[in-house]
Design an enzyme around this catalytic site. Sequence first.
Site, short mmCIF file in Angstrom:
data_model
loop_
_atom_site.label_atom_id
_atom_site.label_comp_id
_atom_site.label_asym_id
_atom_site.label_seq_id
_atom_site.Cartn_x
_atom_site.Cartn_y
_atom_site.Cartn_z
N CYS A 94 0.83 -1.22 0.00
CA CYS A 94 0.00 0.00 0.00
C CYS A 94 0.86 1.26 0.00
O CYS A 94 0.36 2.35 -0.28
CB CYS A 94 -0.94 0.01 1.20
SG CYS A 94 -0.09 0.11 2.78
N CYS A 96 -3.15 5.19 5.79
CA CYS A 96 -4.60 5.15 5.84
C CYS A 96 -5.11 5.43 7.26
O CYS A 96 -4.34 5.48 8.21
CB CYS A 96 -5.08 3.77 5.39
SG CYS A 96 -4.73 2.50 6.60
N CYS A 112 -2.50 -2.99 8.74
CA CYS A 112 -2.19 -1.62 9.19
C CYS A 112 -1.68 -1.65 10.64
O CYS A 112 -0.79 -0.88 11.00
CB CYS A 112 -3.43 -0.74 9.07
SG CYS A 112 -4.29 -0.91 7.48
N ASP A 163 2.24 2.68 2.62
CA ASP A 163 2.13 3.47 3.86
C ASP A 163 3.39 3.31 4.71
O ASP A 163 4.02 2.25 4.71
CB ASP A 163 0.90 3.03 4.65
CG ASP A 163 -0.39 3.42 3.94
OD1 ASP A 163 -0.31 4.14 2.94
OD2 ASP A 163 -1.46 2.99 4.39
#
Length: 147
Positions: free
Chosen positions: A35, A60, A104, A37
């Site tokens: 992603c 995110c 995450c 991140d």
Amino acid sequence: MALYSDKVMDHFRNPRNVGVIEDADGVGEAGNPVCGDIMKIYLKIDNDTISDVKFETFGCGSAIASSSMATELIKGKPVEEAASLTNKAVTEALDGLPAHKLHCSVLAEEAIRAALKDYYDRHGIAYDENRFAAAIDCAHCHDAMPN
Ligand code: FES
């Protein structure tokens, strides 16, 4: 049922411990190549205790909520306890994350471990290499990601 718990929304909208510690005793970064991140953790350590912790997360909402909750969970705790923090504990403290967002919370666990490893390295403190070398298996999270 809402996709995100009230706690996730609260920590996303009002993240705790955002920022930088200029004279940090340990700094660690973790990123997710899928992603893109990135999470960075700064630790201040006094008498073997996490006296302060800050984070910068470019990611995110779940990553921001995970960072915020993870920093709250280790603040004021002994270094050893912080080193044992798992993404599962972060997720539980947030009252859960959707399956495709579990990765995450893994970023928070990885970034804190990296910061502690940096602290040990800087201060010449011996540690079990395996504890930090053992990369967290993100494969199942990556597989679960929609993109
Ligand atoms: Fe990348 Fe949440 S950390 S989507």
